[in-house]
Scaffold this motif. Structure first.
Motif, PDB file in Angstrom:
ATOM      1  N   ALA A  62      31.183  36.954  36.107  1.00 15.32           N
ATOM      2  CA  ALA A  62      31.354  36.190  34.871  1.00 15.32           C
ATOM      3  C   ALA A  62      32.850  36.004  34.657  1.00 15.32           C
ATOM      4  CB  ALA A  62      30.728  36.926  33.696  1.00 15.32           C
ATOM      5  N   CYS A  63      33.314  34.770  34.766  1.00 11.47           N
ATOM      6  CA  CYS A  63      34.734  34.458  34.581  1.00 11.47           C
ATOM      7  C   CYS A  63      34.959  34.096  33.112  1.00 11.47           C
ATOM      8  CB  CYS A  63      35.146  33.292  35.472  1.00 11.47           C
ATOM      9  SG  CYS A  63      34.744  33.526  37.208  1.00 11.47           S
ATOM     10  N   VAL A  64      35.869  34.800  32.464  1.00 10.95           N
ATOM     11  CA  VAL A  64      36.069  34.634  31.025  1.00 10.95           C
ATOM     12  C   VAL A  64      37.548  34.391  30.755  1.00 10.95           C
ATOM     13  CG1 VAL A  64      35.878  35.738  28.766  1.00 10.95           C
ATOM     14  CG2 VAL A  64      34.128  36.149  30.508  1.00 10.95           C
ATOM     15  N   THR A  65      37.824  33.424  29.895  1.00  9.77           N
ATOM     16  CA  THR A  65      39.184  33.223  29.412  1.00  9.77           C
ATOM     17  C   THR A  65      39.137  33.044  27.900  1.00  9.77           C
ATOM     18  OG1 THR A  65      41.260  32.020  29.797  1.00  9.77           O
ATOM     19  CG2 THR A  65      39.257  30.696  29.616  1.00  9.77           C
ATOM     20  N   ILE A  66      40.246  33.331  27.250  1.00  8.85           N
ATOM     21  CA  ILE A  66      40.305  33.284  25.791  1.00  8.85           C
ATOM     22  C   ILE A  66      41.081  32.053  25.344  1.00  8.85           C
ATOM     23  CG2 ILE A  66      41.068  34.460  23.700  1.00  8.85           C
ATOM     24  CD1 ILE A  66      38.835  35.913  25.099  1.00  8.85           C
ATOM     25  N   LEU A  67      40.503  31.289  24.437  1.00  8.63           N
ATOM     26  CA  LEU A  67      41.198  30.202  23.759  1.00  8.63           C
ATOM     27  C   LEU A  67      41.536  30.711  22.370  1.00  8.63           C
ATOM     28  CD1 LEU A  67      42.169  27.267  23.886  1.00  8.63           C
ATOM     29  CD2 LEU A  67      39.925  26.572  23.014  1.00  8.63           C
ATOM     30  N   VAL A  92      31.069  30.666  34.111  1.00  8.55           N
ATOM     31  CA  VAL A  92      32.386  30.565  33.469  1.00  8.55           C
ATOM     32  C   VAL A  92      32.206  30.441  31.966  1.00  8.55           C
ATOM     33  CG1 VAL A  92      33.530  29.597  35.486  1.00  8.55           C
ATOM     34  CG2 VAL A  92      32.415  28.061  33.872  1.00  8.55           C
ATOM     35  N   HIS A  93      33.115  31.100  31.220  1.00  9.10           N
ATOM     36  CA  HIS A  93      32.957  31.172  29.770  1.00  9.10           C
ATOM     37  C   HIS A  93      34.331  31.116  29.099  1.00  9.10           C
ATOM     38  CE1 HIS A  93      28.871  32.705  30.625  1.00  9.10           C
ATOM     39  NE2 HIS A  93      29.484  33.325  31.611  1.00  9.10           N
ATOM     40  N   VAL A  94      34.491  30.168  28.183  1.00 16.11           N
ATOM     41  CA  VAL A  94      35.696  30.080  27.369  1.00 16.11           C
ATOM     42  C   VAL A  94      35.346  30.614  25.982  1.00 16.11           C
ATOM     43  CG1 VAL A  94      37.430  28.561  26.357  1.00 16.11           C
ATOM     44  CG2 VAL A  94      36.539  28.083  28.656  1.00 16.11           C
ATOM     45  N   LEU A  95      35.999  31.707  25.586  1.00 14.24           N
ATOM     46  CA  LEU A  95      35.720  32.331  24.293  1.00 14.24           C
ATOM     47  C   LEU A  95      36.805  31.945  23.299  1.00 14.24           C
ATOM     48  CD1 LEU A  95      34.823  35.960  25.483  1.00 14.24           C
ATOM     49  CD2 LEU A  95      33.332  33.952  25.310  1.00 14.24           C
ATOM     50  N   GLU A  96      36.413  31.427  22.169  1.00  9.81           N
ATOM     51  CA  GLU A  96      37.357  31.118  21.105  1.00  9.81           C
ATOM     52  C   GLU A  96      37.452  32.337  20.199  1.00  9.81           C
ATOM     53  OE1 GLU A  96      36.086  27.573  19.205  1.00  9.81           O
ATOM     54  OE2 GLU A  96      36.133  26.361  21.033  1.00  9.81           O
ATOM     55  N   ALA A  97      38.652  32.891  20.051  1.00  9.34           N
ATOM     56  CA  ALA A  97      38.774  34.150  19.331  1.00  9.34           C
ATOM     57  C   ALA A  97      40.159  34.307  18.732  1.00  9.34           C
ATOM     58  CB  ALA A  97      38.483  35.324  20.268  1.00  9.34           C
TER      59      ALA A  97
END
Length: 465
Positions: free
Chosen positions: A357-362, A404-409
């Motif tokens: 699971a590829c995760v990045t933070i926006l 792939v997952h872009v997390l808004e945080a």
């Protein structure tokens, strides 16, 4: 062995029988009370009358050994027990909530509700497996949905604990389980396969989305064995509202070969929680069951399958990990990003059934994304998603093994920790910058993740000159 006839008002070892709430072929359940103890409790009394099925006695012994070893939100709390040398009983805390069988009565349910319930059950099942227990009699009647939404499992009389004798397996070669839900390998006497519970979960999902059982409800071994060669009617045929991604998940859980199913309940939960990441194969697109010639060929090949001898349950659950790569794409894919990719590949090489699971933070402001577009007017979320896919592509994984997952945080560390907890991640690989204008921000993120994540964390740094 002393015998006490159960009735309202009878006291057994300080527990007063208040009301019988269930009377089954193998046991009866009573609401009980104890002076000075306000805990709502249930007592299970096995059926021991002359001529009763001996499996009731063996099942009671199995549950009496297993339940005290279990902890957490997904099992009833053990209170007390007495063995067969006295009046045998098992007392546990009463589980509040709604029985899944009552929920299933309203099936077919909306796909979103099926996915939500399925993910809750799968997460609880993963925790059960981590405690070295296979349930092996998973069905709606044995699952409660608690007030907080957790799935709570009941009735461990047919279960197997990795550290205890398998009394049922040692004493009988008759299939142990409920005809509608039992896995093919259980029919042939294999009680060592964690994916047997994944198969039963697939039956439950099928039932919730269609209102029908995929293989009927056979009571004899010959009827149960038909699932070795006869595939079920695709859910979309029975309920056109079932999306292809949900059918893909359900039918993959129901594969005859355990190694064609999801490797762990955690992987099922992950798929149900991220339908946009499910790779839809021919399974998900199917509209009808296979024709008679295909079924005949499978029947001729089925013979008497031999299921492989497997390592201990705990080793199988540790296998097939979910690896999470927390990727900083604020400055594109730099040297640290390249190094992170190498370490993620190494973590995946531990097991061929692992997934990434590829995760990045926006980063967002308190109420909204700080800037939804870049200087050229491009959507930042979409840009990050594309960049994350580009970062993952050189790792060379099949589509089914990567998402792939872009997390808004606002708080990057908290978002990564919550993602890992919710998705039962086994291993986080992330970078930390030794020196840069972002060191204070990113360094604090990695430190907090290491301190609070519910799993192994590998922090990757560039070598200093």
């Amino acid at each position: 062995m002393p015998s006490i006839r159960p009735a309202e008002g009878v006291i057994i070892d300080g527990f007063r029988l208040e009301r019988r709430i269930h009377n089954g072929p193998m046991s009866s359940l009573w609401l009980v009370s104890r002076d000075g103890d306000p805990t709502p409790m249930v007592m299970k009394l096995p059926s021991l009358a002359e001529g009763e099925d001996v499996s009731a006695i063996v099942g009671f012994e199995v549950e009496r050994m297993i339940l005290p070893r279990l902890t957490g939100a997904h099992v009833p709390r053990f209170v007390a027990a007495a063995d067969l040398s006295r009046t045998p009983y098992l007392v546990m805390e009463k589980v509040e909530g709604q029985n899944l069988a009552e929920i299933a009565d309203a099936a077919p349910l909306p796909p979103e509700r099926v996915a939500e319930l399925g993910a809750r059950i799968a997460r609880g099942l993963q925790e059960l497996h981590r405690q070295r227990v296979l349930h092996l009699d998973l069905k709606p009647a044995n699952i409660m949905i608690g007030p907080g939404g957790d799935a709570v499992f009941l009735d461990f009389g047919l279960s197997r604990h990795d550290e205890l004798p398998d009394l049922l397996g040692e004493e009988s070669d008759v299939p142990m389980g409920t005809g509608a839900y039992i896995a093919p390998e259980q029919i042939e006497g294999d009680r060592t396969e964690p994916r047997s519970d994944v198969f039963a979960l697939g039956v439950i999902l099928y039932e919730l989305v269609t209102g029908r059982l995929p293989f009927g409800n056979p009571q004899r071994k010959a009827g149960m064995k038909r699932r070795l060669w006869k595939d079920p009617t695709p859910p979309r045929k029975l309920n056109p509202a079932c999306p292809d991604w949900l059918q893909e998940i359900v039918l993959r859980c129901l594969e005859v070969d355990p190694y064609q199913r999801y490797a762990t309940p955690a992987q099922v939960a992950f798929a149900l929680q991220h339908p946009d990441q499910v790779t839809v194969t021919e399974r998900g697109k199917r509209w009808r069951a296979d024709g008679p010639l295909t079924v005949l060929r499978r029947w001729l090949r089925s013979g008497n399958p031999r299921w492989e001898r497997k390592p201990p349950i705990s080793e199988q659950v540790v296998g097939a990990p979910i690896v999470m790569a927390a990727v900083d794409l604020g400055n594109g894919v730099d040297a640290l990003g390249e190094l992170l990719r190498i370490h993620a590949r190494r973590a995946l090489d531990v097991d061929p059934q692992s997934r990434l699971a590829c995760v990045t933070i926006l980063k967002t402001a308190l109420l909204q994304v700080e800037s939804g577009v870049d200087a050229q007017g491009n959507n930042l979320y979409v840009q990050r998603l594309i960049a994350l896919k580009d970062w993952a592509r050189p790792i060379g994984l099949d589509d089914e093994r990567v998402s792939v997952h872009v997390l808004e945080a606002v708080d990057a560390a908290a978002a990564l920790i919550e993602y890992a907890r919710k998705n039962q991640v086994d291993h986080i690989v992330m970078g930390a910058r030794a020196n840069s204008a972002l060191r204070r921000y990113l360094g604090s993120v990695s430190a907090q993740v290491v301190a609070e994540a519910p799993c192994t964390v590998t922090v990757v740094r560039l070598a200093q000159p």
